[in-house]
Design an enzyme around this catalytic site. Structure first.
Site, PDB file in Angstrom:
ATOM      1  CE1 TYR A 175      24.972  88.122 -45.073  1.00  0.00           C
ATOM      2  CE2 TYR A 175      25.225  86.220 -46.510  1.00  0.00           C
ATOM      3  CZ  TYR A 175      25.205  87.585 -46.329  1.00  0.00           C
ATOM      4  OH  TYR A 175      25.419  88.427 -47.383  1.00  0.00           O
ATOM      5  CD  GLU A 219      44.984  75.560 -66.201  1.00  0.00           C
ATOM      6  OE1 GLU A 219      46.032  75.098 -66.692  1.00  0.00           O
ATOM      7  OE2 GLU A 219      44.786  76.775 -66.077  1.00  0.00           O
ATOM      8  CG  ASP A 228      46.532  77.036 -70.038  1.00  0.00           C
ATOM      9  OD1 ASP A 228      46.075  76.170 -70.808  1.00  0.00           O
ATOM     10  OD2 ASP A 228      45.881  78.023 -69.634  1.00  0.00           O
TER      11      ASP A 228
END
Lengths: 387, 533
Positions: free
Chosen positions: A106, A207, A259
């Site tokens: 910005y 995780e 996983d």
């Protein structure tokens, strides 16, 4: 009245960064003074210039250089954007500010109005999307050799840590063993953290945030003298840098639990080797010694002499069928050199054969105690991990 | 009496073929329907008007008025010029008899044998029953003559209905003709306007005014003062003969011997050439040409065409427009950003001299089209119909001409003007709307187009270079303030400020943009950048 807050560590970092900026951009000024085309020379951030260093086991930027000259029709705007971004960062450093990359977007976004010979105005924005300003930030990182953390640019905190350890952050000393049910959010500038004392034998990175909380509440880290960390999905830079420091400075072994699927494997890979898009920071962010603890395919299905942790019935309940995208991803990983070790080949082959995946939560489903007090410690003790 | 008026009075005519024939076959002369007939009538009258002026070096002042007779589909077409006028003795035959030029001399002219205007008179007469009205005053004459004429179709003779003359007060000379015909303005409108516009393009030395039946006034001012050199009359070239022409030439010749006849009747044949030719052709130089049989005439014509050592036909009979006139005309009417024209050297086909001219106009107000806008002319007449069968189209067609090589890729804002002038333009039909692909003419057209296109290419290349430089200057200037501000902010204290960094940067830029100082100043001038933060 309290004295004004002064963060000494911060101030030093700012001074360092400002100095580097002045040195680097003096080169550009000198070129102009000599009547040369002002040119930024920076390493190319492309896949073709990303190299896997076999000995150091890191993804690094290659030797290719990019020359970005102002008086080159196709590079002029990028050159301008790079200098504009450098100025904003420089000003923020001077003013003791902590901009985020969104702030920088910005601050630098404004309209250039160009009046042609007929006085007709043409408008152009310095940049339109944050994608553009983010790319320029990465260019400045490689041009100055300073990571954004060193320029005190903040990002959202994502990683969390608990453990028997005390650190200094800013002017405060924080005891990571006294966080209650909560955890310490790893700050975006982990280099400014000072390790005071530690009583731990290893680091466990999980995780999944939910699994992290479960292990925390059940007292896993107290019992096994662990520093427990979660990246809450893809690790951000701060978490990676923090893990790296624990490994490098405190010589703690790092185990990673994800996983059992190609995405989990890639998260491990980012911790260990670095990411392709940010390969220039690998040298500082990657932890080449990190070990993949699980959940592995051999944990699920067994392999050779190794017995599976799951029974046939449990497998039936917990296993999820792999999706098209998972399989595609697995084939991609096979192309990466660091997934071409015998153990990884076995993992990937089982996955492709069974076309099955499993979430860590499934092991907690089998019983949190099983996960915390059997599965994890047993695997660490027996050395059942992948390097 | 001036020399010009001598010429005017000496124009002589003789009857050629019955007007009956044209009455039966008016379609072939372009009078096939009311719309086409209206267009054709305007065209014939305007071309006669121009032939009466610029051919004699007079700057044409031409006015055209087309009026609809209320309540009918009849139109009165009046064309007035400031030309040499017509000898009153010849007026009845000039308008009331299908005629042929009495002298077998050639020169370039718009109309041939004055046939067209008689067709208009004839057509008007049979569709409306109205006669042609003519006012004329030859140069040097002190009187104005008035005629009202019809044609006796069977006898091919003029019928003079009225005739008057009065002394003139001013200096006016020229001719004013009014023909009344059945027409169809709504369908002829666009063609007539286009015809006048195209005529104005190649006659920028003319002042043309038209008032049409809708009440529109179209005015093309005179924009150049130079009238192209008029054509001179020349004798036929021996390469251009056939038996018919030979017969006519012999008939009107008083020569006693074949050798004398050849020298007298043809150009490029002197005593020596005639002797050499006759020797090679094994013909008796002393034979009386009037006694030749048809077989002998056929042999003579063939030998004349085949003989290689005649000088090339004279181009004196031709009147090209010249590059200045073409360029001025294209510029004033199409308003392009670039214009170029080429006039080739005279060449000949089958004994007929010709000159090819090509003009190219590019950019500006010309719309970008998928193919070049083609403006065809022959002997200064615009050709509007049958474009795609014309040899000029064959040459400019992007399928045959490599425009890309000249930096033109379609759609492109480009107009090509082609002008073929010749004592005999090889039209495909009697309607005079398209030119046949004679190899010599096609070759010249292609050479002329290449020559003009090379100049266009040079212009486009320079323009591209300038635009490229401009684009660079704009890009760099646009981003300079940010760069200057950044360097100043980061390096303040190193003895730099925005002003001196900017100056140094502009100096480097000037060095990098490889254009001369003058162009650089021009590019930088008036450019301004501001930043809205």
């Amino acid at each position: 009245m309290t004295a004004p807050y002064i963060d000494k560590v911060d101030i030093e970092a700012r001074k360092r960064a400002l100095k580097v900026f002045r040195e680097k951009f003096k080169v550009i000024l000198d070129q102009i003074m000599r009547g040369e085309n002002p040119t930024l020379v920076l390493p190319k951030r492309t896949l073709s210039n990303t190299i896997y260093d076999e000995t150091r086991k890191l993804l690094l930027l290659g030797p290719e250089k990019l020359r970005r000259s102002f008086f080159d029709l196709h590079e002029a705007k990028k050159f301008m954007q790079t200098l504009l971004m450098a100025r904003i960062i420089y000003e923020a450093l001077e003013r003791d500010e902590y901009p985020t990359i969104r702030d920088l977007y910005y601050r630098g976004k404004h309209t250039i109005v160009f009046y042609d010979e007929r006085g007709k105005p043409h408008e152009e924005n310095t940049w339109d999307e944050q994608r553009e300003s983010d790319a320029v930030i990465r260019d400045i990182e490689v041009f100055t050799g300073l990571l954004r953390e060193e320029m005190l640019i903040l990002s959202k905190e994502k990683g969390k840590v608990v453990g028997n350890m005390r650190i200094r952050s800013g002017n405060d000393i924080i005891d990571l063993s006294k966080m209650g049910h909560g955890a310490y959010a790893i700050e975006p500038t982990p280099d400014l953290i000072e390790f005071i004392d530690v009583d731990a034998e290893f680091v466990l990175v999980v995780e999944k945030d939910a699994v992290f909380q479960q292990l925390h509440r059940i007292g896993f880290w107290r019992k096994y003298k662990a520093i427990l960390i979660t990246s809450a999905g893809q690790p951000d830079r701060a978490t990676r840098r923090f893990v790296r420091r624990l490994n490098e400075e405190l010589k703690l072994p790092v185990y990673i639990l994800t996983d059992a699927d190609p995405y989990g494997w890639y998260i491990y890979s980012v911790f260990k080797i670095g990411s392709i898009t940010l390969s220039y920071e690998s040298e500082r962010l990657a932890t080449p010694q990190a070990r993949f603890l699980g959940v592995s395919m051999t944990d699920i299905f067994g392999y050779g002499n190794k017995k599976a942790y799951l029974t046939e019935a449990e497998r039936k309940n917990f296993i999820i069928k792999a999706k098209e995208a998972d399989i595609k991803r697995a084939y991609e990983l096979m192309n990466y050199k660091w997934f071409q070790t015998p153990k990884w080949k076995t993992e990937i082959n089982i996955f492709l054969k069974k076309k099955s995946k499993l979430e860590i939560e499934a092991l907690a489903g089998k019983g949190l105690k099983f996960l915390a007090f059997k599965y994890i410690p047993e695997k660490i003790e027996t050395g059942d991990w992948i390097e | 009496m001036s020399q010009r008026s001598m010429v005017a009075l000496k124009e002589t005519y003789r009857s050629m073929s019955p007007s009956q024939f044209f009455y039966e076959y008016k379609e072939i002369a372009g009078f096939s329907n009311p719309a086409r007939s209206l267009y054709q009538t305007v065209r014939e009258l305007v071309e006669n008007a121009l032939d009466a002026t610029d051919v004699y070096g007079i700057k044409p002042d031409i006015s055209i008025v087309i009026e609809r007779i209320p309540g009918t589909n009849q139109y009165r077409i009046t064309v007035e010029d400031n030309g040499i006028g017509i000898n009153p003795d010849y007026v009845p035959n000039a308008f009331g008899q299908v005629l042929f030029s009495s002298k077998y001399k050639l020169r370039q002219s718009r109309g041939r044998f004055g046939l067209g205007v008689k067709m208009a008179v004839l057509y008007g007469q049979i569709t409306t029953g109205k006669p042609v009205e003519v006012y004329t005053s030859p140069i040097g004459s002190k009187r104005v003559y008035y005629f009202k004429i019809k044609i006796d179709i069977e006898k091919n003779k003029p019928i003079i209905l009225e005739k008057a003359s009065w002394s003139k007060r001013g200096n006016w000379h020229g001719t004013r003709v009014t023909v009344t015909i059945v027409g169809d303005w709504s369908r002829a409108r666009s063609r007539v306007h286009e015809y006048i516009r195209r005529t104005a393009i190649v006659a920028p030395y003319a002042r043309i005014t038209m008032i049409d039946p809708d009440g529109n006034i179209v005015y093309y001012p005179r924009i150049v003062d130079k009238v192209p050199r008029g054509p001179r009359e020349v004798k036929p070239h021996p390469h251009g003969v056939d038996i018919e022409l030979l017969k006519q030439l012999i008939k009107s010749s008083k020569a006693r011997t074949l050798k004398e006849f050849l020298i007298e009747a043809f150009q490029s044949v002197g005593r020596k050439t005639a002797e050499n030719f006759l020797k090679e052709a094994q013909l008796d130089p002393n034979i009386d040409p009037h006694t030749l049989t048809d077989e002998q005439l056929e042999y003579l014509a063939r030998k004349l065409r085949e003989y290689k050592r005649f000088r090339a036909p004279s181009a004196d009979a031709l009147s090209p427009l010249g590059p200045e006139i073409i360029e001025a005309g294209l510029k004033s009417i199409l308003k392009p950003e670039f214009v170029v024209a080429v006039t080739r050297k005279p060449k000949a086909y089958e004994g007929h001299p010709f000159i090819v001219e090509v003009g190219i106009a590019y950019g500006g107000e010309i719309p970008a089209l998928d193919e070049p806008l083609l403006l065809r002319y022959a002997n200064k007449i615009p050709l509007l119909y049958d474009e795609k069968s014309d040899v000029a189209w064959k040459v400019v067609n992007p399928q045959n001409f490599d425009w890309k090589q000249y930096l033109v890729s379609f759609p492109a804002p480009i107009a090509v003007l082609t002008h073929i002038c010749s004592t005999k333009v090889p039209y495909k039909g009697i309607g005079k709307e398209s030119v046949a692909d004679v190899p010599e003419i096609e070759h010249e057209l292609r050479m002329a187009l290449r020559e003009a296109a090379r100049k266009l290419r040079a212009y486009l290349l320079e323009k591209k270079r300038e635009e490229e430089a401009k684009r660079r200057v704009i890009t760099f200037l646009k981003y300079t303030p940010e760069v200057v501000k950044s360097l100043t902010t980061i390096l303040k204290g190193d003895g730099v400020n925005e002003e001196n960094i900017r100056e140094m940067l502009i100096k480097v830029m000037r060095k990098r943009i490889k254009v001369d100082n003058e162009l650089f100043e021009k590019l930088v001038k008036n450019l301004k950048v501001s930043i809205e933060e």
